[in-house]
Design a protein around this motif. Sequence first.
Motif, short mmCIF file in Angstrom:
data_model
loop_
_atom_site.label_atom_id
_atom_site.label_comp_id
_atom_site.label_asym_id
_atom_site.label_seq_id
_atom_site.Cartn_x
_atom_site.Cartn_y
_atom_site.Cartn_z
N THR A 148 0.81 -1.22 0.00
CA THR A 148 0.00 0.00 0.00
C THR A 148 0.84 1.26 0.00
O THR A 148 0.33 2.34 -0.29
CB THR A 148 -0.90 0.04 1.25
OG1 THR A 148 -0.06 0.14 2.42
CG2 THR A 148 -1.79 -1.18 1.34
N ASN A 149 2.11 1.14 0.38
CA ASN A 149 2.99 2.29 0.58
C ASN A 149 2.44 3.24 1.65
O ASN A 149 2.62 4.45 1.58
CB ASN A 149 3.23 3.05 -0.73
CG ASN A 149 4.24 2.33 -1.61
OD1 ASN A 149 3.93 1.31 -2.20
ND2 ASN A 149 5.45 2.85 -1.67
N ILE A 198 -1.93 -1.65 5.64
CA ILE A 198 -0.70 -0.88 5.79
C ILE A 198 0.48 -1.83 5.60
O ILE A 198 0.35 -3.04 5.79
CB ILE A 198 -0.60 -0.18 7.16
CG1 ILE A 198 -0.75 -1.20 8.31
CG2 ILE A 198 -1.64 0.93 7.29
CD1 ILE A 198 -0.60 -0.62 9.69
N ASP A 199 1.63 -1.28 5.20
CA ASP A 199 2.80 -2.13 4.96
C ASP A 199 3.60 -2.40 6.23
O ASP A 199 4.39 -3.34 6.29
CB ASP A 199 3.71 -1.46 3.93
CG ASP A 199 3.08 -1.40 2.55
OD1 ASP A 199 2.08 -2.11 2.33
OD2 ASP A 199 3.57 -0.64 1.70
N GLN A 251 6.17 -6.21 9.71
CA GLN A 251 7.28 -5.41 10.22
C GLN A 251 6.76 -4.29 11.11
O GLN A 251 5.83 -3.57 10.74
CB GLN A 251 8.08 -4.82 9.05
CG GLN A 251 8.77 -5.86 8.19
CD GLN A 251 9.85 -6.63 8.95
OE1 GLN A 251 10.45 -6.12 9.90
NE2 GLN A 251 10.10 -7.85 8.53
N ILE A 252 7.37 -4.16 12.28
CA ILE A 252 6.89 -3.21 13.29
C ILE A 252 8.06 -2.50 13.95
O ILE A 252 9.08 -3.13 14.25
CB ILE A 252 6.05 -3.94 14.36
CG1 ILE A 252 4.81 -4.58 13.72
CG2 ILE A 252 5.64 -2.99 15.49
CD1 ILE A 252 4.07 -5.55 14.63
N VAL A 253 7.93 -1.20 14.16
CA VAL A 253 8.88 -0.43 14.95
C VAL A 253 8.16 0.05 16.20
O VAL A 253 7.09 0.66 16.11
CB VAL A 253 9.44 0.77 14.16
CG1 VAL A 253 10.21 1.72 15.09
CG2 VAL A 253 10.35 0.31 13.04
N ILE A 282 10.87 -3.21 5.87
CA ILE A 282 9.95 -3.67 4.83
C ILE A 282 10.71 -4.09 3.58
O ILE A 282 10.35 -5.07 2.91
CB ILE A 282 8.94 -2.54 4.49
CG1 ILE A 282 7.98 -2.33 5.67
CG2 ILE A 282 8.16 -2.87 3.22
CD1 ILE A 282 7.16 -1.06 5.57
N GLN A 283 11.78 -3.37 3.29
CA GLN A 283 12.57 -3.67 2.09
C GLN A 283 13.59 -4.78 2.31
O GLN A 283 14.37 -5.10 1.41
CB GLN A 283 13.28 -2.38 1.62
CG GLN A 283 12.30 -1.31 1.16
CD GLN A 283 12.96 0.00 0.81
OE1 GLN A 283 14.13 0.23 1.13
NE2 GLN A 283 12.23 0.88 0.17
N GLY A 284 13.57 -5.38 3.50
CA GLY A 284 14.42 -6.53 3.77
C GLY A 284 15.86 -6.18 4.13
O GLY A 284 16.74 -7.05 4.10
N GLU A 285 16.12 -4.92 4.48
CA GLU A 285 17.47 -4.51 4.84
C GLU A 285 17.74 -4.75 6.33
O GLU A 285 16.82 -4.94 7.13
CB GLU A 285 17.68 -3.02 4.53
CG GLU A 285 17.54 -2.68 3.05
CD GLU A 285 17.80 -1.21 2.78
OE1 GLU A 285 18.62 -0.61 3.50
OE2 GLU A 285 17.16 -0.66 1.87
#
Length: 321
Positions: free
Chosen positions: A59-60, A109-110, A133-135, A298-301
């Motif tokens: 969804t960005n 949401i992403d 993914q969560i912060v 999210i981008q796998g970094e």
Amino acid sequence: MVGIKDIAKKAGVSISTVSYALNGSPKVTEETRARIQAIARDLNYVPNMAARTLKRRQTNIIGVYLADYAGSFYGQLLDGIKKSLETFGYEMIVCSGKKSHLFIPERMIDGAIILDWTFPSEEIERYAQRGHQIVVLDRILPHENIHQVLLDNKGGTALAIDKLISGGSQHVFLLAGPKKSYDSQERLTASIKELTRFGISYDVIAGDFTEPSGFRGAEEILAKQPMKPIDIFALNDEMAIGVYKYVRQTDYKIGKDIRIIGFDNTELGAFIQPRLSTISYSKHRWGMIASEKIVKAIQGEQVEDEHIYTTFIDGPSFPNQ
């Protein structure tokens, strides 16, 4: 509801051509794109967000979960999140309440940034276990999909207690926050540890990080008729401002009879008289770093946890100098 099939029929083109035109694909000419977009406007077409999400799995959009929006604390934090996300091509939606939690498992949401002590840790861990993914900004949760950007509560608290002690404090009233709040408990535990280390007595006054609880706390403190000067460490600025409001109704004077330190360096604390002494940190930077972490995750970094460090802001409301 108007769909792309209706647009395609009116435009006399295929559904895929409409899709390309509405999504900015170079597979259609600018002339075709403009004509299809005009038809879409005429038909009052609204993209189906849920359908697009199911197809793209993206969804960005980042959900920012807050316990509430009251007070002056959140503005700079959200501005930092918003501006940082924009640089990565993401937007944010600010959420509060249990129903909004469903945005995570339903992939509306992403990813999520959470500063909400009412959001159960067990629920966060459950979503992380499913791959979301969560912060988190307000707790420590050991999981590969949960990343921490935390305030240096212990360091900030040590600065405040040291200031009180160096000013000759003999007794400190600790105006506490919610019992389930990570930041509140970190600050309270660190305060008690520091005061005990230096042999300074203290009382803990219950609060909840709101201005009214600071008002009630001040009433409780002054009812004890303590010796002057009265030293108070309010574990956030909102409660400290509540103390100011109550004291104005009495014969006590901030800076003369009462020495008070807050935590958060909110804008309002700089404008009240005398200026509130407080523990400061960059809320804008806090938001920016949280945004950077969630996008990288999210981008796998690789994502490392981080702390936001604090400084002491002196004010005439604490004159031992």
